[in-house]
Write a protein that holds these residues in place. Structure first.
Motif, short mmCIF file in Angstrom:
data_model
loop_
_atom_site.label_atom_id
_atom_site.label_comp_id
_atom_site.label_asym_id
_atom_site.label_seq_id
_atom_site.Cartn_x
_atom_site.Cartn_y
_atom_site.Cartn_z
N ALA A 80 3.52 62.90 -49.24
CA ALA A 80 4.35 63.86 -48.54
C ALA A 80 4.92 64.90 -49.50
O ALA A 80 5.03 66.08 -49.17
N ALA A 81 5.27 64.48 -50.71
CA ALA A 81 5.82 65.41 -51.69
C ALA A 81 4.81 66.48 -52.08
O ALA A 81 5.18 67.63 -52.36
N GLN A 82 3.54 66.10 -52.08
CA GLN A 82 2.51 67.06 -52.46
C GLN A 82 2.30 68.12 -51.37
O GLN A 82 1.79 69.21 -51.64
N ILE A 83 2.66 67.79 -50.12
CA ILE A 83 2.55 68.78 -49.05
C ILE A 83 3.47 69.95 -49.35
O ILE A 83 3.11 71.12 -49.17
N VAL A 84 4.67 69.66 -49.78
CA VAL A 84 5.66 70.71 -50.08
C VAL A 84 5.13 71.63 -51.17
O VAL A 84 5.27 72.86 -51.10
N THR A 85 4.48 71.05 -52.17
CA THR A 85 3.92 71.86 -53.25
C THR A 85 2.67 72.60 -52.79
O THR A 85 2.51 73.79 -53.05
N GLY A 86 1.80 71.90 -52.08
CA GLY A 86 0.52 72.49 -51.68
C GLY A 86 0.66 73.64 -50.70
O GLY A 86 -0.14 74.58 -50.74
N ILE A 87 1.66 73.60 -49.82
CA ILE A 87 1.81 74.67 -48.84
C ILE A 87 2.14 75.99 -49.52
O ILE A 87 1.90 77.07 -48.96
N GLY A 88 2.64 75.91 -50.76
CA GLY A 88 2.94 77.14 -51.49
C GLY A 88 1.70 77.98 -51.76
O GLY A 88 1.77 79.21 -51.76
#
Length: 238
Positions: A80-88
């Protein structure tokens, strides 16, 4: 083990519906990221959240024998934490820069909130997802109306316009002087001779105006200075 988990299906369809609601507003306002992009971002975030919670259970290891039973101790936030980064990366693709002007920030923020709503659906937090969707759509629509009706003189209400003119070389200076006399905030003004016809030039300029009547007057006057088919006007919004 069920082939189709009804709870997961409900969460996925909830993400689809809420992504649709956000994307519809962007689609209707003709933005770079519309229905399909927002639906897929929201749906993808939901899928990754489901995988993060249910897809990778840990296993107890006793006496060098792997016991096929989840211990309940696992870091469900890693994916889930990588979603926040990836959406960038996706959001950055919607942000465009034209000289000193930047466009697409609101669309990038909408994709960001779409991902968070998808994560809420994946976690089964439908109350958070629904309220966030309603608030987001309200902000995108009602705040625009508020700015137009309540803050008519606000700098945020200044519309950005881009004009491209094809004219004779001798008209370039006249056009420049005219635009500078009408516009206080001209961001750029470029003039290039055409390769196919060195007697003609292409002028590109952009500026901001609050008065809608003024842009009509400018367009009409510029049309009289150049051929009527050689001038284009584009309103540039976020």
């Amino acid at each position: 083990m069920e082939l189709f988990n009804p709870d997961f299906i409900i969460r996925l369809f909830a993400a689809l519906i809420m992504g649709f609601a956000l994307g519809l507003e962007r689609e209707l306002t003709n933005k770079y990221a519309g229905l399909r992009t927002h639906i897929l971002v929201c749906l993808g975030a939901c899928v990754f959240t489901l995988l993060s919670i249910y897809g990778f259970p840990t296993f107890a290891d006793g006496d060098n024998v792997i016991v096929s039973q989840a211990t309940g101790v696992r870091d469900t936030a890693r994916i889930a934490a990588q979603i926040v980064t990836g959406i960038g990366f996706i959001g950055a693709g919607t942000v465009l820069r034209n000289g000193p002007m930047v466009f697409g920030l609101t669309t990038a923020a909408t994709l960001w909130i779409a991902a968070s709503i998808g994560m809420a659906c994946g976690a089964g937090m439908f109350d958070v997802a629904i309220v966030s969707t309603v608030i987001s759509v309200a902000v995108l629509t009602l705040i625009r109306i508020f700015e137009k009706q309540i803050l008519p003189t606000s700098a945020k209400q200044a519309k950005r316009f881009k004009i491209i003119i094809y004219c004779d070389n001798e008209d370039v200076k006249k056009i420049y002087e005219y635009i500078t006399s009408k516009v206080d905030d001209m961001r750029d003004f470029t003039s290039k001779k055409l390769i196919e016809n060195i007697q003609k030039s292409k002028i590109t300029t952009s500026f901001e105006l609050c008065n809608k009547k003024m842009i009509n007057e400018i367009y009409k006057d510029l049309s009289n200075m150049a051929d009527s088919d050689s001038i284009s006007l584009q309103e540039m919004n976020d």
